[in-house]
Design an enzyme around this catalytic site. Structure first.
Site: not given
Ligand code: ZN
Length: 452
Positions: A56, A83, A85, A88, A91-92, A144, A194, A223-224
């Site tokens: 990711k 990721d 997110k 907008d 169109n963008t 989250t 976790r 991740g962590r």
């Protein structure tokens, strides 16, 4: 596990010295490469690439390394979840989705708070890409780190589903709720897990991988717990083991029997996924013109979708206690058959002879006082349904209810029977004199199967 989930074949070649973590379970763990530069990213991925199912890339790494960083990391042979997110104007966002093509991106995230128009524009842009380059679109329900109202999370996931997105991102706390609301095949991607007993960082809604998988998550973004571990490879392998244990103790996902808003959202997604929403210049049965048309045959060409729609419609018709289903060939055939199968009753159909009139042929007969449900794919004005009801009456039987996948009648129907429909779609219909496409000289087509 959903059909979208990575399986054992997701990776090209196992690396020398790979662990014994189950490949299916490993495929469900995506490593969040949330580091500041490409050097650190490469060093991290090098250590765990054969223990995870994807990478990711978030805003931190993408802002510092850009598409070159995405290409670099995709060279590890792992699919990429970009990721960013998106949020907008439509169109963008559509442009951003198009720009993701060709970089090995398999999943892309968008904020559901961008609204239906933005989400639909993203889906259209994605569907226009070459098949191999189409990313799966995931809706962010709520971050989250925010305390969430579960109802709002469900509503946003249903919006994403209705607009044709492939899945949603949701915290472990809401996975079970979303799985129940969105059905077995909506991809649920869960960050914030976790391993049991570890610290809670800044994400307040955490749960263990075991609980998330058990509740119905397809993919876990971690991740962590991997990055900060003394031995990231061992941490990733331990997570995969925990996922495998959860899989082993979780029963197969049963198709749920959803109602109301849930059915509507799922049906919308099925219609979009089968590209049943046609855009062009159409002459409707009413003679009015429209730039939209729903071709139900595109949905029903997929037996799994036909079966699901049939089961849902059957649940709506069941309280009327029909003894048999009658449909009008050709449009009503497939859905009529599926509804009858779900109700456990027989299915007959009426068809037009050379004189254009509906008749029962092929030896079909109705019994006196038999209760019939008339089933069609789309109810526009209900002309066919009204004719079919007259035929049923001629045969001495009784029509008790009508059912359709789509009700686009706007309440103007040519029959008095109750109509149960899975979804109501308001046709944008305009008089030919006021039709902008006619003004441009674009030829109009009459879609559908009925000759006139
Ligand atoms: Zn026109």
């Amino acid at each position: 596990m959903g059909a979208d989930t990575l399986g054992a074949g997701a990776r090209s070649e196992p690396r020398p010295g790979g662990t014994s973590s189950p490949p299916g379970a490993r495929g469900r763990v995506l490593l969040a490469v949330d580091v500041a530069d490409l050097e650190a990213a490469r060093a991290l991925v090098e250590r765990v690439a054969d223990r995870v199912g994807g990478l990711k890339i978030g805003k931190e790494l993408f802002t510092s390394c850009g598409p070159a960083g995405v290409r670099e990391l995709s060279s590890f042979g792992l699919p990429i979840f970009l990721d960013l997110k998106f949020h907008d104007i439509p169109n963008t966002v559509a442009g951003a989705v198009r720009a993701s093509a060709g970089h090995g991106v398999r999943w892309l995230s968008l904020h559901t708070s961008g609204g239906a128009a933005m989400l639909e524009a993203a889906v259209r842009a994605r569907d226009a890409l070459p098949r191999a380059e189409r990313p799966k679109l995931l809706g962010v329900t709520l971050l989250t780190s925010l305390a969430a109202d579960p109802e709002e999370v469900v509503e946003r996931a249903l919006l994403a589903q209705r607009c044709g997105l492939d899945g949603a991102i949701a915290s472990p706390r809401e996975v079970a709720l979303l799985r129940a609301a969105c059905g077995p095949d909506f991809l649920l991607v869960t960050p914030g897990v976790r391993a049991a007993g570890s610290d809670v960082d800044d994400q307040t809604r955490v749960a263990t991988p075991h609980a998330a998988i058990h509740d119905g998550a397809d993919l876990l973004v971690v991740g962590r717990p991997i990055r900060a571990a003394a031995d990231p490879a061992a941490a990733a392998a331990a997570l995969a083991q925990e996922v495998a244990a959860a899989e082993a103790s979780t029963p197969a996902r049963a198709p749920s029997a959803p109602t109301g808003a849930t059915v509507e959202a799922r049906l919308h997604r099925m219609l979009r996924q089968s590209q049943a929403f046609l855009e062009g210049h159409f002459i409707l049965t009413s003679g009015l013109h429209s730039n939209r048309y729903v071709q139900c045959a595109k949905l029903l060409q997929h037996p799994a979708y036909a079966r699901r729609a049939g089961a849902w419609l059957a649940e709506k018709l069941r309280p009327h206690e029909p003894h048999a289903v009658i449909s009008v060939a050709l449009g009503g055939l497939v859905i009529g058959q599926e509804v009858a199968a779900a109700l456990g009753v027989r299915a007959v159909f009426a068809e037009r002879g050379a004189d254009g009139k509906l008749a029962l042929r092929r030896g079909f007969e109705l019994e006196p006082d038999e209760r019939l449900a008339i089933v069609d794919d789309v109810c526009t004005r209900g002309t066919s349904i009204a004719e079919c009801a007259a035929l049923v009456e001629e045969c001495g039987a009784a029509s008790v209810v009508t059912g359709a996948i789509i009700d686009r009648s706007g309440g103007n129907r040519g029959f008095d029977l109750p109509l149960e429909a899975l979804v109501r779609i308001d046709a944008v219909a305009i008089h030919p004199d006021e039709c902008p496409q006619c003004a441009e000289g674009i030829a109009a087509v009459k879609p559908g199967s009925r000759r006139r």
